[in-house]
Design an enzyme around this catalytic site. Structure first.
Site, PDB file in Angstrom:
ATOM      1  CG  HIS A  73      -1.568   1.373   1.423  1.00 23.39           C
ATOM      2  ND1 HIS A  73      -2.731   1.734   0.795  1.00 23.39           N
ATOM      3  CD2 HIS A  73      -1.176   2.459   2.152  1.00 23.39           C
ATOM      4  CE1 HIS A  73      -3.044   2.975   1.129  1.00 23.39           C
ATOM      5  NE2 HIS A  73      -2.120   3.441   1.946  1.00 23.39           N
ATOM      6  CG  HIS A  99       0.978   6.681  -0.277  1.00 20.60           C
ATOM      7  ND1 HIS A  99       0.126   7.759  -0.233  1.00 20.60           N
ATOM      8  CD2 HIS A  99       0.492   5.780   0.617  1.00 20.60           C
ATOM      9  CE1 HIS A  99      -0.839   7.523   0.649  1.00 20.60           C
ATOM     10  NE2 HIS A  99      -0.645   6.322   1.171  1.00 20.60           N
ATOM     11  CD  GLU A 159      -4.151   6.776   2.208  1.00 19.40           C
ATOM     12  OE1 GLU A 159      -4.389   5.898   1.357  1.00 19.40           O
ATOM     13  OE2 GLU A 159      -3.180   6.729   2.973  1.00 19.40           O
ATOM     14  CB  SER A 202      -2.750  -0.112  -2.805  1.00 21.32           C
ATOM     15  OG  SER A 202      -3.595   0.505  -1.839  1.00 21.32           O
TER      16      SER A 202
END
Length: 299
Positions: A134, A139, A180, A202
């Site tokens: 993740h 990111h 996010e 993700s």
């Protein structure tokens, strides 16, 4: 984002890894086994195939530029050799979720904390806490984009100030709905959007849901509206906010947050699924059917 004293973080501390005062560790490459590398490969292969045509071009460009390994957990040092040269950012290994202030101090200094450990094979589709896949796959590819990199840097500084002013929930919502779970306009894509948020890219389930489902609202981005809107951590999102382009986030990064935080501090929060007919007029891209929504549980 971050929460202190989680069970997983305690587990990592108990594992005997040397943890510094800023919660960073040296990435323990020797701790990755065949199962860890296999899980990375499976997730990487699945998500890169799924994201074609669904994720923004800047994300895919970042994956290519960073030359992320498809077959095994990447070396953070190798990634930093590319990332730091491009935007001045580096990733730092951490045992798991870290205290908010530590997290923001890293961002304000162009360091992105990345959890070192990998999820188990039985956790491919859902994980309560962010793992290496993740944090790294979700990111880091956008941190090599100069505009997005500057946004995250400015966000870290603003969040530190908000923490001092007791207004952290307002900045937490901004992070949640952009970094996010952000969407970006694309007229040629389903529901007029593509994906850029790490929590979506993700996740197989949220990738499909955020772009294709009729259930959630999709609303054009407005800074104050986003900072007043609660969100979900236990289910797919009820509302997604859609930026026009990354230049819009660059404008957000130039915001003087102090007066805005003071203005919004005393105002009531909106529920995660609310639509404000007057306030959202002209910015509603899709009005959700609300199918499958939980009645309570907003954060």
């Amino acid at each position: 984002m971050s929460t202190a004293n989680t069970a997983k973080l305690k587990e990592q501390f108990d594992a005997g890894l040397e943890t510094r005062a800023d919660f960073t560790i040296d990435q323990p490459m020797h701790r990755y086994g065949a199962v860890d590398h296999a899980v990375w490969k499976q997730l990487y292969t699945r998500q890169t195939a799924l994201l074609e045509g669904r994720v923004c071009d800047e994300f895919l460009a970042g994956v290519r530029q960073l030359d992320l390994s498809a077959d095994r957990v990447p070396s953070f040092d190798a990634i930093n050799a590319q990332l730091t040269h491009a935007t001045g950012w580096q990733i730092v290994a951490v045992p798991g979720l870290v205290p908010d202030r530590v997290f923001f101090e890293h961002l304000a200094n162009r360091r992105f904390p990345v959890t070192w450990w990998m999820r188990r094979p039985d956790q491919l589709d859902y994980l309560q806490e962010p793992d290496c896949f993740h944090d790294l796959f979700g990111h880091v590819p956008l941190l090599i984009n100069p505009v997005f990199a500057d946004y995250i840097h400015a966000y870290g500084s603003a969040a530190l100030a908000a923490s001092d002013a007791g207004a952290l929930p307002l900045l937490a919502r901004l992070y949640w709905y952009t970094v996010e779970f952000g969407l970006i306009r694309d007229a040629a894509s389903p529901n007029g959007v593509k994906i850029y948020g790490a929590g979506i890219v993700s996740s197989k389930g949220e990738t499909l849901y955020s772009q294709l489902s009729d259930a959630p609202n999709r609303i054009g981005f407005d800074l104050e509206r986003v900072m007043q809107t609660r969100y979900r951590i236990d289910t797919f999102q009820k509302t997604y906010f859609v930026i026009d382009d990354f230049a819009q986030l660059f404008d957000v990064a130039q915001t003087d947050f102090a007066p805005l935080l003071a203005k919004l501090a005393g105002e009531p929060a909106l529920a995660a699924g609310d639509i404000c007919e007057t306030r959202d007029a002209g910015r509603i891209i899709t009005r959700g059917t609300q199918e499958g929504w939980a009645i309570d549980g907003d954060v």
